[in-house]
Design a protein around this motif. Structure first.
Motif, PDB file in Angstrom:
ATOM      1  N   PHE A 104      10.160  79.202  68.083  1.00  0.00           N
ATOM      2  CA  PHE A 104      11.382  79.872  67.585  1.00  0.00           C
ATOM      3  C   PHE A 104      12.255  80.262  68.735  1.00  0.00           C
ATOM      4  N   ILE A 105      13.534  80.062  68.493  1.00  0.00           N
ATOM      5  CA  ILE A 105      14.471  80.688  69.517  1.00  0.00           C
ATOM      6  C   ILE A 105      15.630  81.728  68.846  1.00  0.00           C
ATOM      7  N   ALA A 106      16.256  82.336  69.901  1.00  0.00           N
ATOM      8  CA  ALA A 106      17.354  83.194  69.474  1.00  0.00           C
ATOM      9  C   ALA A 106      18.343  82.844  70.751  1.00  0.00           C
ATOM     10  N   LEU A 107      19.702  82.905  70.358  1.00  0.00           N
ATOM     11  CA  LEU A 107      20.732  82.817  71.615  1.00  0.00           C
ATOM     12  C   LEU A 107      21.423  84.236  71.436  1.00  0.00           C
ATOM     13  N   VAL A 108      21.613  84.817  72.505  1.00  0.00           N
ATOM     14  CA  VAL A 108      22.396  85.952  72.663  1.00  0.00           C
ATOM     15  C   VAL A 108      23.553  85.749  73.763  1.00  0.00           C
TER      16      VAL A 108
END
Length: 122
Positions: A104-108
């Protein structure tokens, strides 16, 4: 074979603000790199572990933001760090999403306008 990334630098305009953001988001402490021309604060590193380390850097003439390279930080659960990023003054650009068998990834977006990736296997 070596890992393709040996070091990274994230350019910042306001070092105290950027340090506070990354230390809060990742639950770590950065340490100052002495004897460098630019102000640099390094992320923790283990020379026996997987991956690369790097630093925040403040250099006159090299403004933060608008970068086209995304650094991904390894996490246990990237949703946790994404929430911390928002609490630390950044914003979530892409909430946790699956990337198939790669986890999984998230971008901030950090306090300096840089996009940063977060990666976890769960």
């Amino acid at each position: 074979m070596n890992n393709p990334v040996g070091w990274f630098e994230i350019y910042v305009d306001d070092m105290p603000r950027a340090r506070r953001f990354y230390e809060t988001m990742l639950g770590i402490s950065l340490h100052r790199l002495d004897n460098t021309e630019s102000e640099m604060w390094a992320f923790p590193m283990s020379d026996q572990g997987y991956g690369a380390s790097g630093a925040l850097i403040r250099t006159p003439g090299f403004p933060a933001g608008n970068n086209s390279t995304v650094v991904y930080f390894a996490c246990s659960d990237c949703a946790v760090e994404a929430a911390r990023a928002a609490d630390a003054g950044g914003r979530v650009e892409t909430a946790k999403k699956a990337v198939g068998p790669y986890g999984f990834i998230a971008l901030v977006i950090d306090t300096e306008g840089n996009i940063v990736g977060l990666h976890s296997m769960q």
